[in-house]
Design a protein around this motif. Structure first.
Motif, short mmCIF file in Angstrom:
data_model
loop_
_atom_site.label_atom_id
_atom_site.label_comp_id
_atom_site.label_asym_id
_atom_site.label_seq_id
_atom_site.Cartn_x
_atom_site.Cartn_y
_atom_site.Cartn_z
N ARG A 32 -80.06 -0.57 17.51
CA ARG A 32 -81.47 -0.23 17.68
C ARG A 32 -82.29 -1.36 17.10
NH1 ARG A 32 -86.16 1.40 19.13
NH2 ARG A 32 -87.25 2.98 17.95
N LEU A 33 -83.16 -1.93 17.91
CA LEU A 33 -84.05 -2.98 17.45
C LEU A 33 -85.47 -2.44 17.40
CD1 LEU A 33 -82.69 -6.10 19.37
CD2 LEU A 33 -82.35 -5.48 16.98
N TYR A 34 -86.15 -2.70 16.30
CA TYR A 34 -87.50 -2.20 16.09
C TYR A 34 -88.52 -3.31 16.34
CZ TYR A 34 -85.04 1.56 13.71
OH TYR A 34 -84.19 2.59 13.41
N THR A 35 -89.63 -2.95 16.94
CA THR A 35 -90.73 -3.90 17.10
C THR A 35 -91.38 -4.12 15.74
OG1 THR A 35 -92.37 -2.19 17.52
CG2 THR A 35 -91.17 -3.06 19.44
N ALA A 39 -91.28 -1.43 12.67
CA ALA A 39 -90.68 -1.81 11.39
C ALA A 39 -91.70 -1.74 10.26
CB ALA A 39 -90.10 -3.22 11.48
N ALA A 40 -92.95 -2.14 10.54
CA ALA A 40 -93.99 -2.08 9.51
C ALA A 40 -94.25 -0.63 9.11
CB ALA A 40 -95.27 -2.74 10.02
N LEU A 41 -94.23 0.27 10.07
CA LEU A 41 -94.43 1.69 9.74
C LEU A 41 -93.27 2.21 8.89
CD1 LEU A 41 -95.78 3.16 13.10
CD2 LEU A 41 -96.99 2.97 10.94
N LEU A 42 -92.06 1.84 9.24
CA LEU A 42 -90.90 2.30 8.46
C LEU A 42 -90.92 1.74 7.04
CD1 LEU A 42 -88.11 1.96 11.18
CD2 LEU A 42 -89.01 4.08 10.20
N LEU A 43 -91.32 0.49 6.90
CA LEU A 43 -91.35 -0.15 5.57
C LEU A 43 -92.63 0.14 4.80
CD1 LEU A 43 -89.87 -3.63 6.54
CD2 LEU A 43 -88.71 -1.79 5.30
N ARG A 44 -93.61 0.70 5.49
CA ARG A 44 -94.93 0.99 4.91
C ARG A 44 -95.60 -0.28 4.38
NH1 ARG A 44 -92.03 5.78 3.54
NH2 ARG A 44 -93.04 7.62 4.42
N THR A 62 -84.78 -10.83 13.88
CA THR A 62 -84.10 -11.24 15.09
C THR A 62 -85.13 -11.67 16.11
OG1 THR A 62 -82.37 -9.61 14.66
CG2 THR A 62 -82.50 -10.46 16.90
N PHE A 63 -84.93 -12.82 16.71
CA PHE A 63 -85.81 -13.27 17.78
C PHE A 63 -85.05 -13.16 19.09
CE2 PHE A 63 -88.10 -15.33 14.33
CZ PHE A 63 -89.42 -15.12 14.72
N LEU A 64 -85.61 -12.40 20.02
CA LEU A 64 -85.08 -12.33 21.38
C LEU A 64 -86.01 -13.19 22.23
CD1 LEU A 64 -84.34 -8.52 21.63
CD2 LEU A 64 -82.73 -10.36 21.27
N ALA A 73 -80.07 -3.31 9.95
CA ALA A 73 -79.52 -4.15 8.88
C ALA A 73 -80.61 -5.07 8.30
CB ALA A 73 -78.36 -4.98 9.40
N ASP A 74 -81.49 -5.59 9.17
CA ASP A 74 -82.60 -6.43 8.70
C ASP A 74 -83.50 -5.62 7.76
OD1 ASP A 74 -81.71 -8.54 10.27
OD2 ASP A 74 -83.10 -8.10 11.92
N LEU A 75 -83.84 -4.41 8.17
CA LEU A 75 -84.72 -3.56 7.34
C LEU A 75 -84.05 -3.23 6.00
CD1 LEU A 75 -86.16 -1.14 10.05
CD2 LEU A 75 -87.14 -3.25 9.17
N ALA A 76 -82.74 -2.95 6.04
CA ALA A 76 -82.02 -2.65 4.79
C ALA A 76 -82.01 -3.87 3.87
CB ALA A 76 -80.59 -2.21 5.11
N ALA A 77 -81.86 -5.07 4.44
CA ALA A 77 -81.86 -6.29 3.62
C ALA A 77 -83.23 -6.56 3.02
CB ALA A 77 -81.40 -7.49 4.46
N ILE A 78 -84.29 -6.26 3.78
CA ILE A 78 -85.65 -6.44 3.25
C ILE A 78 -85.88 -5.50 2.08
CG2 ILE A 78 -88.10 -6.15 3.80
CD1 ILE A 78 -87.37 -7.00 6.71
#
Length: 124
Positions: A32-35, A39-44, A62-64, A73-78
């Motif tokens: 699952r890739l987040y825009t 992602a900003a909403l999830l991370l607040r 990730t850049f597509l 995984a990116d969000l967890a690392a942040i």
């Protein structure tokens, strides 16, 4: 008069396979890739903060092509990087005061020539 040849029939695309027969994938296996907005909403955090940090490569992303996306995984690392304990006071970001100028002219230097009588002028 001659008759037009018959036109070939157009083939329809094959129907998609039923959900149970899709190449062994289910929703849990597909990444699952987040825009940036999601992602900003999830991370607040603000989307602009997230985009700026990702553009500078300060956070995992990730850049597509030209499109910025974030994996779980990116969000967890942040989050993990932000969870580091505080190490004390934040360093002062002010610039130090400029050092005083010690090269000011003193008596006998070239800068004090203006005080001496002008000997290069001829009096008329």
């Amino acid at each position: 008069m001659h008759a037009d040849p018959p036109r070939p029939r157009r083939r329809l695309p094959p129907p998609p396979p039923p959900p149970t027969q899709r190449a062994g994938h289910n929703d849990e296996q597909e990444p699952r890739l987040y825009t940036p907005a999601e992602a900003a909403l999830l991370l607040r955090v603000s989307e602009s903060w997230l985009r700026r940090r990702a553009g500078r490569r300060h956070i995992p992303c990730t850049f597509l092509g030209k499109h910025l996306r974030f994996s779980a995984a990116d969000l967890a690392a942040i989050i993990a990087a932000a969870a580091a304990p505080a190490t004390g006071r934040r360093p002062n970001r002010r610039r130090p005061h400029p050092t005083p100028i010690t090269d000011l002219p003193h008596d006998g230097s070239h800068a004090s020539i203006t005080d001496a009588p002008d000997t290069n002028r001829s009096e008329i």
